[in-house]
Design a protein around this motif. Structure first.
Motif, PDB file in Angstrom:
ATOM      1  N   TYR A 203       0.857  -1.185   0.000  1.00  0.00           N
ATOM      2  CA  TYR A 203       0.000   0.000   0.000  1.00  0.00           C
ATOM      3  C   TYR A 203       0.893   1.235   0.000  1.00  0.00           C
ATOM      4  CZ  TYR A 203      -2.498  -3.737   2.449  1.00  0.00           C
ATOM      5  OH  TYR A 203      -3.004  -4.952   2.838  1.00  0.00           O
ATOM      6  N   SER A 204       0.702   2.103  -0.966  1.00  0.00           N
ATOM      7  CA  SER A 204       1.495   3.340  -1.077  1.00  0.00           C
ATOM      8  C   SER A 204       2.980   3.018  -1.060  1.00  0.00           C
ATOM      9  CB  SER A 204       1.158   4.318   0.058  1.00  0.00           C
ATOM     10  OG  SER A 204      -0.216   4.565   0.130  1.00  0.00           O
ATOM     11  N   GLY A 205       3.361   1.928  -1.708  1.00  0.00           N
ATOM     12  CA  GLY A 205       4.750   1.497  -1.691  1.00  0.00           C
ATOM     13  C   GLY A 205       5.605   2.239  -2.702  1.00  0.00           C
ATOM     14  N   PHE A 206       6.908   2.220  -2.451  1.00  0.00           N
ATOM     15  CA  PHE A 206       7.864   2.822  -3.378  1.00  0.00           C
ATOM     16  C   PHE A 206       8.493   1.678  -4.165  1.00  0.00           C
ATOM     17  CE2 PHE A 206       6.985   5.781  -0.068  1.00  0.00           C
ATOM     18  CZ  PHE A 206       6.685   6.914  -0.804  1.00  0.00           C
ATOM     19  N   LEU A 207       7.882   1.409  -5.326  1.00  0.00           N
ATOM     20  CA  LEU A 207       8.119   0.170  -6.058  1.00  0.00           C
ATOM     21  C   LEU A 207       8.984   0.381  -7.295  1.00  0.00           C
ATOM     22  CD1 LEU A 207       4.507  -1.330  -5.826  1.00  0.00           C
ATOM     23  CD2 LEU A 207       6.344  -1.329  -4.120  1.00  0.00           C
ATOM     24  N   ASN A 208       9.637   1.526  -7.371  1.00  0.00           N
ATOM     25  CA  ASN A 208      10.553   1.820  -8.478  1.00  0.00           C
ATOM     26  C   ASN A 208      11.706   2.642  -7.919  1.00  0.00           C
ATOM     27  OD1 ASN A 208      11.626   2.019 -11.050  1.00  0.00           O
ATOM     28  ND2 ASN A 208      10.224   3.615 -11.724  1.00  0.00           N
ATOM     29  N   THR A 209      12.403   2.059  -6.941  1.00  0.00           N
ATOM     30  CA  THR A 209      13.398   2.822  -6.182  1.00  0.00           C
ATOM     31  C   THR A 209      14.651   3.137  -6.975  1.00  0.00           C
ATOM     32  OG1 THR A 209      14.168   0.718  -5.224  1.00  0.00           O
ATOM     33  CG2 THR A 209      12.612   2.013  -3.915  1.00  0.00           C
ATOM     34  N   SER A 210      14.812   2.541  -8.151  1.00  0.00           N
ATOM     35  CA  SER A 210      15.960   2.867  -8.992  1.00  0.00           C
ATOM     36  C   SER A 210      15.634   3.951 -10.016  1.00  0.00           C
ATOM     37  CB  SER A 210      16.465   1.612  -9.711  1.00  0.00           C
ATOM     38  OG  SER A 210      16.901   0.649  -8.780  1.00  0.00           O
ATOM     39  N   ALA A 211      14.437   4.501  -9.962  1.00  0.00           N
ATOM     40  CA  ALA A 211      14.080   5.596 -10.863  1.00  0.00           C
ATOM     41  C   ALA A 211      14.944   6.820 -10.560  1.00  0.00           C
ATOM     42  CB  ALA A 211      12.600   5.940 -10.700  1.00  0.00           C
ATOM     43  N   PRO A 212      15.158   7.680 -11.534  1.00  0.00           N
ATOM     44  CA  PRO A 212      15.979   8.870 -11.312  1.00  0.00           C
ATOM     45  C   PRO A 212      15.496   9.681 -10.105  1.00  0.00           C
ATOM     46  CG  PRO A 212      15.505   8.623 -13.635  1.00  0.00           C
ATOM     47  CD  PRO A 212      14.681   7.588 -12.922  1.00  0.00           C
ATOM     48  N   GLY A 213      16.428   9.991  -9.216  1.00  0.00           N
ATOM     49  CA  GLY A 213      16.117  10.824  -8.058  1.00  0.00           C
ATOM     50  C   GLY A 213      15.606  10.091  -6.847  1.00  0.00           C
ATOM     51  N   MET A 214      15.224   8.803  -6.996  1.00  0.00           N
ATOM     52  CA  MET A 214      14.612   8.118  -5.864  1.00  0.00           C
ATOM     53  C   MET A 214      15.605   7.847  -4.739  1.00  0.00           C
ATOM     54  SD  MET A 214      11.385   7.757  -5.846  1.00  0.00           S
ATOM     55  CE  MET A 214      11.271   6.535  -4.534  1.00  0.00           C
ATOM     56  N   ARG A 215      16.845   7.502  -5.065  1.00  0.00           N
ATOM     57  CA  ARG A 215      17.805   7.236  -3.995  1.00  0.00           C
ATOM     58  C   ARG A 215      18.001   8.474  -3.122  1.00  0.00           C
ATOM     59  NH1 ARG A 215      21.850   3.418  -2.634  1.00  0.00           N
ATOM     60  NH2 ARG A 215      23.501   4.317  -1.356  1.00  0.00           N
ATOM     61  N   GLU A 216      18.100   9.638  -3.747  1.00  0.00           N
ATOM     62  CA  GLU A 216      18.302  10.850  -2.958  1.00  0.00           C
ATOM     63  C   GLU A 216      17.049  11.233  -2.189  1.00  0.00           C
ATOM     64  OE1 GLU A 216      21.300  11.901  -2.380  1.00  0.00           O
ATOM     65  OE2 GLU A 216      21.828  10.232  -3.688  1.00  0.00           O
ATOM     66  N   ALA A 217      15.892  10.945  -2.764  1.00  0.00           N
ATOM     67  CA  ALA A 217      14.656  11.175  -2.017  1.00  0.00           C
ATOM     68  C   ALA A 217      14.604  10.291  -0.778  1.00  0.00           C
ATOM     69  CB  ALA A 217      13.442  10.903  -2.908  1.00  0.00           C
ATOM     70  N   LEU A 218      14.988   9.026  -0.939  1.00  0.00           N
ATOM     71  CA  LEU A 218      15.004   8.118   0.201  1.00  0.00           C
ATOM     72  C   LEU A 218      16.098   8.497   1.191  1.00  0.00           C
ATOM     73  CD1 LEU A 218      14.363   4.687  -1.558  1.00  0.00           C
ATOM     74  CD2 LEU A 218      12.731   6.088  -0.293  1.00  0.00           C
ATOM     75  N   ARG A 219      17.213   9.025   0.705  1.00  0.00           N
ATOM     76  CA  ARG A 219      18.273   9.484   1.605  1.00  0.00           C
ATOM     77  C   ARG A 219      17.739  10.550   2.568  1.00  0.00           C
ATOM     78  NH1 ARG A 219      23.675   9.336   1.306  1.00  0.00           N
ATOM     79  NH2 ARG A 219      23.657   8.737  -0.904  1.00  0.00           N
ATOM     80  N   VAL A 220      17.028  11.524   2.012  1.00  0.00           N
ATOM     81  CA  VAL A 220      16.448  12.582   2.837  1.00  0.00           C
ATOM     82  C   VAL A 220      15.441  12.003   3.823  1.00  0.00           C
ATOM     83  CG1 VAL A 220      14.990  14.644   2.778  1.00  0.00           C
ATOM     84  CG2 VAL A 220      16.838  14.378   1.118  1.00  0.00           C
ATOM     85  N   ALA A 221      14.624  11.064   3.328  1.00  0.00           N
ATOM     86  CA  ALA A 221      13.607  10.456   4.186  1.00  0.00           C
ATOM     87  C   ALA A 221      14.238   9.731   5.361  1.00  0.00           C
ATOM     88  CB  ALA A 221      12.756   9.499   3.368  1.00  0.00           C
TER      89      ALA A 221
END
Length: 340
Positions: A203-221
């Motif tokens: 539910y509301s998962g982040f299912l494309n974590t290799s998409a551009p920018g996602m690693r840095e978004a997760l870093r901040v999170a």
């Protein structure tokens, strides 16, 4: 178009400093110590508590694991604090296991204890139990900082073995579901351990974590949710990082024929979704990002001919417990038919 949606959503999220996986909303359930019970199991991380809720009919064959979000607390699982899903699941004669802890862990085996250049990234005065939006720094004495997170090993070896030995719970054809961080983790567990998990829900998962920018978004999170360092989890763009991305391991989910329930809200608030302007500002972009990730995963699964998935996109819904609880209730008949 999907990548553009991801980047636009991140542009909204990142200035806020809000967690990409931080649930927004108020509690709508009360902890009942007489309903579930503590179940402690030793691990490489030290003793780990889970909360167990027995099926109404007393069976030991039907088991589901409920995974928390990025701000998982060390006292209780968010599903127990914020929802009544345990009562709904047990009424369907399903045993419920709620692991406790694992803030920012993605329920993975990490490479090393979390630190920043050899220094702990959080103040010892921070509260690992805070579920408020904003920074909630975990002290250096918590699992994942004083030692290395080994959640995947715990959930696939230590915990099921002890559940079987001490309670007689079946350790094959289990279900697993989770919200946000727990959603991608649920798919990873099903993808790599098909004998243990025959059903997975995100539910509301982040299912494309290799998409551009996602690693840095997760870093901040992860900095926001406990002061954890993503580089201690997995190096950028290496095999370990790609291994955790549902978009990448989608063919395994297809080939395993694991029954999947994949859901995300529309990022349009519905009645009762949020109770403040701040809640709208934070919950809406978080769900928009999850929706873009989820739609990308659907395109990926469709492109490889996967037919073992139910997708659920309610017309309203933002990043909060109210919507995740609703998804569990909607999912229950499908879960019940595909475990045990």
């Amino acid at each position: 178009m999907l990548k553009r949606a991801v980047l636009v959503s991140m542009a909204i999220v990142l200035p806020l400093g809000a967690s990409v996986a931080g649930p927004v909303g108020t509690a709508n359930a009360a902890f009942d110590p007489n309903f579930g019970f503590d179940f402690w199991v030793d691990s490489e991380m030290g003793p780990i508590k889970s909360r167990v809720f027995r099926a109404a009919d007393g069976n030991t064959n039907r088991v589901v694991y409920a995974l928390d979000g990025m701000r998982a607390r060390d006292d209780l699982n968010g599903w127990e604090i914020e929802t009544n899903v345990a009562r709904a699941l047990t009424a369907w004669n399903i045993n419920v296991v709620m692991p406790v802890g694992g803030q920012s862990s993605f329920y993975l085996d990490w490479n090393a204890p979390s630190n920043f250049f050899g220094i702990d990234g959080a103040s010892s005065t921070g509260s690992a139990g805070s579920s408020a939006v904003g920074s909630s720094a975990a002290g250096d004495n918590v699992a994942g900082k004083r030692n290395t997170y080994k959640w995947e090993t715990f959930l696939t070896q230590h915990l099921p073995r002890e559940l079987n030995n001490r309670l007689g719970f079946r350790s094959t054809r289990n279900g697993v579901f989770g919200l946000s961080m727990g959603g991608s983790a649920a798919l990873a567990l099903a993808g790599y351990y098909p004998q243990q998990f025959s059903f997975a829900g995100s539910y509301s998962g982040f299912l494309n974590t290799s998409a551009p920018g996602m690693r840095e978004a997760l870093r901040v999170a992860m900095i926001s949710a406990g002061g954890f360092n993503i580089d201690s989890m997995a190096p950028p763009w290496g095999p370990q990082w790609l291994r955790m991305d549902p978009f990448v391991f989608a063919p395994q989910l297809r080939d395993n024929n694991t029954r999947l329930w994949i859901a995300s809200g529309s990022a349009v608030p519905g009645g009762g979704d949020v109770n403040s302007a701040l809640g709208i500002v934070q919950a809406v972009p978080l769900e928009a990002l999850a929706l873009a990730n989820t739609r990308a995963f659907q395109v990926r699964m469709d492109s490889i001919g996967a037919r073992n998935v139910h997708y659920d996109y309610p017309p309203t819904g933002v990043h909060n417990w109210r919507n995740w609880e609703d998804q569990v209730n909607r999912m229950l008949p499908d879960l019940s038919a595909n475990i045990g």
